[in-house]
Scaffold this motif. Structure first.
Motif, PDB file in Angstrom:
ATOM      1  N   LEU A   1      -9.335   5.051   8.177  1.00 30.58           N
ATOM      2  CA  LEU A   1      -8.535   5.687   9.338  1.00 30.58           C
ATOM      3  C   LEU A   1      -8.208   7.138   9.313  1.00 30.58           C
ATOM      4  N   ALA A   2      -8.076   7.520  10.464  1.00 28.11           N
ATOM      5  CA  ALA A   2      -7.648   9.143  10.483  1.00 28.11           C
ATOM      6  C   ALA A   2      -6.108   8.964  10.054  1.00 28.11           C
ATOM      7  N   PRO A   3      -5.657   9.906   9.395  1.00 30.28           N
ATOM      8  CA  PRO A   3      -4.393  10.115   8.526  1.00 30.28           C
ATOM      9  C   PRO A   3      -3.301   9.836   9.647  1.00 30.28           C
ATOM     10  N   LEU A   4      -3.404  10.504  10.805  1.00 30.82           N
ATOM     11  CA  LEU A   4      -2.261  10.507  12.048  1.00 30.82           C
ATOM     12  C   LEU A   4      -2.328   9.199  12.675  1.00 30.82           C
ATOM     13  N   ALA A   5      -3.194   8.328  12.626  1.00 30.88           N
ATOM     14  CA  ALA A   5      -3.315   7.084  13.192  1.00 30.88           C
ATOM     15  C   ALA A   5      -2.946   6.074  12.230  1.00 30.88           C
ATOM     16  N   ALA A   6      -3.399   6.229  10.883  1.00 32.83           N
ATOM     17  CA  ALA A   6      -2.938   5.642   9.745  1.00 32.83           C
ATOM     18  C   ALA A   6      -1.067   5.426   9.517  1.00 32.83           C
ATOM     19  N   ARG A   7      -0.906   6.690   9.730  1.00 28.63           N
ATOM     20  CA  ARG A   7       0.637   6.986   9.535  1.00 28.63           C
ATOM     21  C   ARG A   7       1.475   6.172  10.685  1.00 28.63           C
ATOM     22  N   ASP A   8       1.011   6.280  11.721  1.00 35.23           N
ATOM     23  CA  ASP A   8       1.520   5.395  12.857  1.00 35.23           C
ATOM     24  C   ASP A   8       1.589   4.080  12.656  1.00 35.23           C
ATOM     25  N   ILE A   9       0.484   3.495  12.252  1.00 30.29           N
ATOM     26  CA  ILE A   9       0.429   2.139  12.070  1.00 30.29           C
ATOM     27  C   ILE A   9       1.364   1.600  10.841  1.00 30.29           C
ATOM     28  N   PHE A  10       1.289   2.503   9.989  1.00 28.17           N
ATOM     29  CA  PHE A  10       2.093   2.438   8.541  1.00 28.17           C
ATOM     30  C   PHE A  10       3.637   2.223   8.969  1.00 28.17           C
ATOM     31  N   ALA A  11       3.875   3.151   9.630  1.00 26.98           N
ATOM     32  CA  ALA A  11       5.488   3.193  10.062  1.00 26.98           C
ATOM     33  C   ALA A  11       5.921   2.243  10.833  1.00 26.98           C
ATOM     34  N   LYS A  12       5.047   1.737  11.787  1.00 26.86           N
ATOM     35  CA  LYS A  12       5.370   0.464  12.552  1.00 26.86           C
ATOM     36  C   LYS A  12       5.294  -0.823  11.731  1.00 26.86           C
ATOM     37  N   VAL A  13       4.509  -1.015  11.053  1.00 23.96           N
ATOM     38  CA  VAL A  13       3.978  -2.413  10.435  1.00 23.96           C
ATOM     39  C   VAL A  13       4.755  -2.504   9.010  1.00 23.96           C
TER      40      VAL A  13
ATOM     41  N   TYR B   1       0.791  -1.186   0.157  1.00 29.41           N
ATOM     42  CA  TYR B   1      -0.042  -0.033   0.020  1.00 29.41           C
ATOM     43  C   TYR B   1       0.960   1.261  -0.022  1.00 29.41           C
ATOM     44  N   ASP B   2       0.369   2.270  -0.743  1.00 33.59           N
ATOM     45  CA  ASP B   2       0.909   3.592  -0.378  1.00 33.59           C
ATOM     46  C   ASP B   2       0.149   4.247   0.969  1.00 33.59           C
ATOM     47  N   LEU B   3       0.295   5.138   1.559  1.00 34.15           N
ATOM     48  CA  LEU B   3      -0.311   5.557   2.699  1.00 34.15           C
ATOM     49  C   LEU B   3      -1.644   5.991   2.352  1.00 34.15           C
ATOM     50  N   GLU B   4      -1.624   6.621   1.410  1.00 29.69           N
ATOM     51  CA  GLU B   4      -3.016   7.187   0.951  1.00 29.69           C
ATOM     52  C   GLU B   4      -4.015   5.914   0.842  1.00 29.69           C
ATOM     53  N   GLU B   5      -3.627   4.907  -0.020  1.00 33.46           N
ATOM     54  CA  GLU B   5      -4.422   3.759  -0.183  1.00 33.46           C
ATOM     55  C   GLU B   5      -4.955   3.146   1.012  1.00 33.46           C
ATOM     56  N   PHE B   6      -4.002   2.995   2.221  1.00 42.36           N
ATOM     57  CA  PHE B   6      -4.061   2.404   3.415  1.00 42.36           C
ATOM     58  C   PHE B   6      -5.186   3.224   4.043  1.00 42.36           C
TER      59      PHE B   6
ATOM     60  N   PRO C   1       4.615  -1.149   4.526  1.00 44.83           N
ATOM     61  CA  PRO C   1       3.919  -1.243   3.595  1.00 44.83           C
ATOM     62  C   PRO C   1       3.202  -2.543   2.953  1.00 44.83           C
ATOM     63  N   ARG C   2       3.551  -3.689   3.525  1.00 45.88           N
ATOM     64  CA  ARG C   2       3.120  -5.085   2.751  1.00 45.88           C
ATOM     65  C   ARG C   2       1.625  -4.878   3.189  1.00 45.88           C
ATOM     66  N   ARG C   3       0.850  -5.454   2.106  1.00 49.49           N
ATOM     67  CA  ARG C   3      -0.699  -5.586   2.534  1.00 49.49           C
ATOM     68  C   ARG C   3      -1.029  -6.528   3.407  1.00 49.49           C
ATOM     69  N   LEU C   4      -0.351  -7.561   3.215  1.00 49.48           N
ATOM     70  CA  LEU C   4      -0.583  -8.785   4.145  1.00 49.48           C
ATOM     71  C   LEU C   4      -0.281  -8.355   5.599  1.00 49.48           C
ATOM     72  N   ASP C   5       0.809  -7.674   5.980  1.00 44.87           N
ATOM     73  CA  ASP C   5       1.363  -7.335   7.213  1.00 44.87           C
ATOM     74  C   ASP C   5       0.155  -6.254   7.669  1.00 44.87           C
ATOM     75  N   LEU C   6       0.059  -5.251   6.922  1.00 46.79           N
ATOM     76  CA  LEU C   6      -1.075  -4.507   7.681  1.00 46.79           C
ATOM     77  C   LEU C   6      -2.417  -4.934   7.515  1.00 46.79           C
ATOM     78  N   ALA C   7      -2.887  -6.077   6.943  1.00 44.98           N
ATOM     79  CA  ALA C   7      -4.269  -6.591   7.036  1.00 44.98           C
ATOM     80  C   ALA C   7      -4.041  -7.502   8.507  1.00 44.98           C
ATOM     81  N   ASN C   8      -3.045  -8.111   8.612  1.00 46.49           N
ATOM     82  CA  ASN C   8      -2.736  -8.919   9.857  1.00 46.49           C
ATOM     83  C   ASN C   8      -2.741  -7.883  10.967  1.00 46.49           C
ATOM     84  N   ALA C   9      -2.046  -6.840  10.823  1.00 47.12           N
ATOM     85  CA  ALA C   9      -2.350  -5.819  12.052  1.00 47.12           C
ATOM     86  C   ALA C   9      -3.496  -5.126  12.390  1.00 47.12           C
ATOM     87  N   MET C  10      -4.296  -4.982  11.341  1.00 47.62           N
ATOM     88  CA  MET C  10      -5.453  -4.450  11.351  1.00 47.62           C
ATOM     89  C   MET C  10      -6.579  -5.386  12.010  1.00 47.62           C
ATOM     90  N   ASP C  11      -6.401  -6.606  11.756  1.00 45.30           N
ATOM     91  CA  ASP C  11      -7.259  -7.710  12.250  1.00 45.30           C
ATOM     92  C   ASP C  11      -6.959  -7.933  13.763  1.00 45.30           C
TER      93      ASP C  11
END
Length: 77
Positions: free
Chosen positions: A31-43, A20-25, A45-55
Motif C-alpha cells: 500500500l501507499a503509506p498514506l492509504a495504509a496509515r488511514d486504514i491502520f488508524a481506523k481498523v 502489525y506495526d505500520l511498516e509491516e502492514f 493494529p490487529r492482523r486479523l482485523d486488518l486482514a478482514n478489512a483488506m479482504d
C-alpha cells in the motif's frame, strides 16, 4: 526457577505477532503509506482485523469498501 522464567517469558511474548506495526502492514499489502496509515488508524493494529478489512476492501467497491473500513456511509447513499 528456570521453569518459572520460561513460563513468564512465554506469557510476555504470547500474542506479540498478532499485531502489525505500520511498516509491516505497508509491506504486507503493498500500500501507499498514506492509504495504509488511514486504514491502520481506523481498523487498528490487529492482523486479523486488518486482514478482514483488506479482504472487504478488495471485494467491495466504492461505498461498500468505505463501510467495511469503518467510514460512516449510510446504506443506499
Amino acid at each position: 526457577m528456570t521453569k518459572n522464567f520460561t513460563h513468564d517469558k512465554k506469557r510476555l511474548l504470547h500474542g506479540w505477532d498478532a499485531v502489525y506495526d505500520l511498516e509491516e502492514f505497508i509491506l504486507a499489502y503493498h500500500l501507499a503509506p498514506l492509504a495504509a496509515r488511514d486504514i491502520f488508524a481506523k481498523v487498528g493494529p490487529r492482523r486479523l482485523d486488518l486482514a478482514n478489512a483488506m479482504d472487504a476492501r478488495s471485494t467491495a467497491t466504492g461505498d461498500e469498501a468505505k463501510r467495511a473500513l469503518g467510514q460512516n456511509i449510510p446504506p443506499g447513499a
